[in-house]
Scaffold this active site. Structure first.
Site, PDB file in Angstrom:
ATOM      1  N   ILE A 393       0.858  -1.191   0.000  1.00 55.70           N
ATOM      2  CA  ILE A 393       0.000   0.000   0.000  1.00 55.70           C
ATOM      3  C   ILE A 393       0.891   1.238   0.000  1.00 55.70           C
ATOM      4  O   ILE A 393       1.527   1.560   1.010  1.00 55.70           O
ATOM      5  CB  ILE A 393      -0.932  -0.004   1.227  1.00 55.70           C
ATOM      6  CG1 ILE A 393      -1.702  -1.328   1.318  1.00 55.70           C
ATOM      7  CG2 ILE A 393      -1.907   1.152   1.164  1.00 55.70           C
ATOM      8  CD1 ILE A 393      -2.537  -1.457   2.567  1.00 55.70           C
ATOM      9  N   GLU A 394       0.932   1.938  -1.118  1.00 56.97           N
ATOM     10  CA  GLU A 394       1.823   3.092  -1.249  1.00 56.97           C
ATOM     11  C   GLU A 394       1.131   4.237  -1.983  1.00 56.97           C
ATOM     12  O   GLU A 394       0.081   4.074  -2.595  1.00 56.97           O
ATOM     13  CB  GLU A 394       3.087   2.696  -2.015  1.00 56.97           C
ATOM     14  CG  GLU A 394       3.894   1.571  -1.373  1.00 56.97           C
ATOM     15  CD  GLU A 394       5.253   1.416  -2.019  1.00 56.97           C
ATOM     16  OE1 GLU A 394       5.969   2.429  -2.139  1.00 56.97           O
ATOM     17  OE2 GLU A 394       5.598   0.285  -2.421  1.00 56.97           O
TER      18      GLU A 394
END
Length: 573
Positions: A393-394
């Site tokens: 998750i970025e």
């Protein structure tokens, strides 16, 4: 850089410049023209479905609350409001369940004040405010599922963040089943609550069905006074518990009108001691392998040379809409990726796919609901019979997007429910001292939603250059451990057992240098603290090229071929 996985936090994350994005839209004229061809969700009529929405009755009638009371000040309107008595072990959550119509748009809104106050739909979207000295309105639009006939809404604060207030909560839209207002008869209390199993971090429960004049729609399972989970059947597993700790559980039944039964009998269970102080029992050394970049090596060659058994294969993206594909273009089955996985398994190893990453068209923003996103994850699971999945998750589209964070966590919760025994991992960036505000929110919401994440993995690099890579990695990991303890109530050993580290070998994007000696130190620290996972970016770069700079197929430093992978293979947890 082409291969950069995350960027440093050099300024406050809420004020940093956002990347421009391509926004696709559909005009109103097109929708009007297509209306006869496309079945759009129904539009809710303005009617508040909630009972006692402003607490003007002077009681909590219609609501199921832990740590809540009605006060006369401060109020948003009228003469009464909700006061949530948050503690270090209770978010003071209040819920209400009402009947709704399928495939229909609704709007949930409410006025709140305090720190870290959340308003949302159980199993659906939510929103929050980090700090509101005066009453602030929160709004959550959502659309019910194709067969959904009830919805539970909630408001709560956050652990040890002080009391909050809520007032004038509204769920606007058409009622279901003739409306919830006509039924005031509560279900009978569930009976025969008993424990059917336990681990170091979970307790399984079952009970006898309750009865109701219109039918029971769900059961709320409480850990002490805290709502732990909500189910529709007569069994549940409460996760995220500390090892060798005593917990007391009760269950309440509810119906479509929001009537809630008295509590069941209480049952007290002590979780197992667990190995190394509790945790998931999951240990994984899994360096990244990326087939779409950086002269990917033969995994069998690497395995034979190093003894490594697992690879984290990157990246699963969207091929358009809510459809998973390798790098957004290569099919899940029948291509080079499947051939590579087959070769790894033939050599006695296995893989965990990395879903997401820093760039590209991702599934999280493209899948509109947790159910749809879970369906996309399920396609990947089914394609390879996976034992674990990792969601990386970025960036602003996922990591810094609260709605997408919640969608991912709820989707992973569904995946755990539908695939007994599968392990779920979330991977995200970090500061030198632990998670930043987006990382902290991710952990807090994982706890609040009961997402049952097995491993929280940080990426301790790209700190801004010139970093002490061993010291800062340890400090970041200790900061993550402290956050896991505060969010879940775990002890040190349990928190470490849910923690992962994913570094970057050789030169990082910002010229930080993780040498083989430093990576060995990090590996040894990880073993001595019994963490769950050790990975690095990437096997493609596990080759020497001193003076070669930051590039895709070598580390930029002096090392032996596959040296970082050999070190990683020595991780046992």
């Amino acid at each position: 850089m082409l291969f950069r996985r995350h960027v440093p936090r050099t300024r406050a994350p809420r004020t940093r410049a956002r990347r421009s994005r391509f926004l696709a839209g559909v005009t109103a004229a097109f929708l009007a023209a297509a209306g006869s061809l496309i079945a759009l969700p129904g539009t809710a009529q303005a009617a508040n479905l909630l009972t006692n929405p402003g607490f003007e009755s002077g009681s909590l009638s219609g609501w199921s609350c832990s740590g809540g009371s009605v006060v006369s000040s401060p109020v948003h309107s009228g003469t009464r409001a909700l006061a949530g008595a948050v503690s270090s072990s209770d978010t003071a959550q209040c819920t209400q369940t009402v009947s709704v119509q399928p495939n229909t748009a609704y709007t949930l809104s409410g006025w709140v004040r305090g720190a870290y106050v959340y308003l949302g739909v159980t199993g659906g979207p939510s929103t929050w405010t980090p700090s509101a000295a005066a009453y602030t309105q929160l709004t959550v639009p959502f659309t019910t599922g194709a067969s959904q006939t009830s919805v539970q809404i909630y408001v709560h604060g956050w652990y040890a963040q002080g009391a909050y207030n809520a007032d004038d909560i509204s769920l606007d839209g058409p009622g279901g089943g003739g409306g919830p207002g006509g039924d005031t008869q509560a279900p009978s209390a569930p009976g025969g609550l008993t424990s059917t199993g336990k681990t170091a971090s979970s307790v399984s429960l079952s009970w006898n069905a309750a009865t109701d004049n219109t039918g029971v729609t769900g059961y709320d399972v409480y850990r002490g006074s805290t709502l732990a989970t909500t189910v529709t059947g007569t069994s549940a597993t409460v996760t995220g518990l500390a090892a060798n700790t005593s917990y007391t559980f009760t269950v309440r039944a509810r119906d479509a009108a929001g009537n809630t039964s008295a509590a069941s009998n209480a049952v007290t269970v002590t979780t197992s001691a667990g190995g190394g102080g509790g945790g998931t029992g999951f240990k994984q050394a899994a360096p990244y392998l990326f087939l779409g970049w950086g002269d990917p090596p033969s995994p069998a060659t690497v395995m034979n040379a190093t003894g490594v058994k697992w690879f984290t294969m990157a990246f699963i993206l969207s091929s358009g809409g809510c459809n998973p594909a390798w790098d957004g273009s290569r099919p899940l089955t029948g291509g080079t990726d499947q051939s590579t996985i087959n070769a790894i398994r033939a050599a006695g190893g296995d893989i965990v796919p990395s879903i997401g990453g820093w760039s590209g068209n991702k599934l999280g923003p493209n899948c509109s609901t947790p159910e749809a996103l879970a369906g996309a994850y399920q396609k990947v699971i089914n394609a390879y019979g996976l034992k674990a999945i990792d969601v990386d998750i970025e960036n602003t589209d996922e990591f810094e997007n609260a709605a997408v964070q919640d969608r991912i966590l709820n989707a992973l919760k569904i995946v755990k429910q539908n695939n007994p025994g599968i392990r779920t991992i979330v991977t995200f960036g970090t500061s030198r001292t632990g998670p930043d505000d987006s990382g902290n929110r991710l952990i807090e919401r994982a706890a609040a939603l009961g997402a049952d994440i097995d491993v929280f993995t940080i990426m301790p690099f790209n700190f801004g250059g010139g970093a002490d890579m061993y010291g800062n990695t340890v400090n970041a990991a200790e900061g993550l451990k402290a956050k896991l303890k505060s969010a879940f109530g775990w002890d040190d050993a349990t928190a470490y057992a849910h923690l992962g580290i994913s570094g970057m070998n050789g030169l990082s994007d910002q010229q930080e240098n993780t040498t083989p000696a430093i990576w060995t130190q990090i590996r040894d620290w990880a073993n001595s603290h019994h963490i769950a996972r050790l990975a690095y970016w990437a096997v493609n770069r596990d080759r020497p090229c001193p003076g070669g700079g930051v590039t895709s197929n070598c580390s930029g430093i002096s090392q032996s071929t596959w040296q970082f992978t050999s070190i990683t293979a020595g991780f046992t947890g």
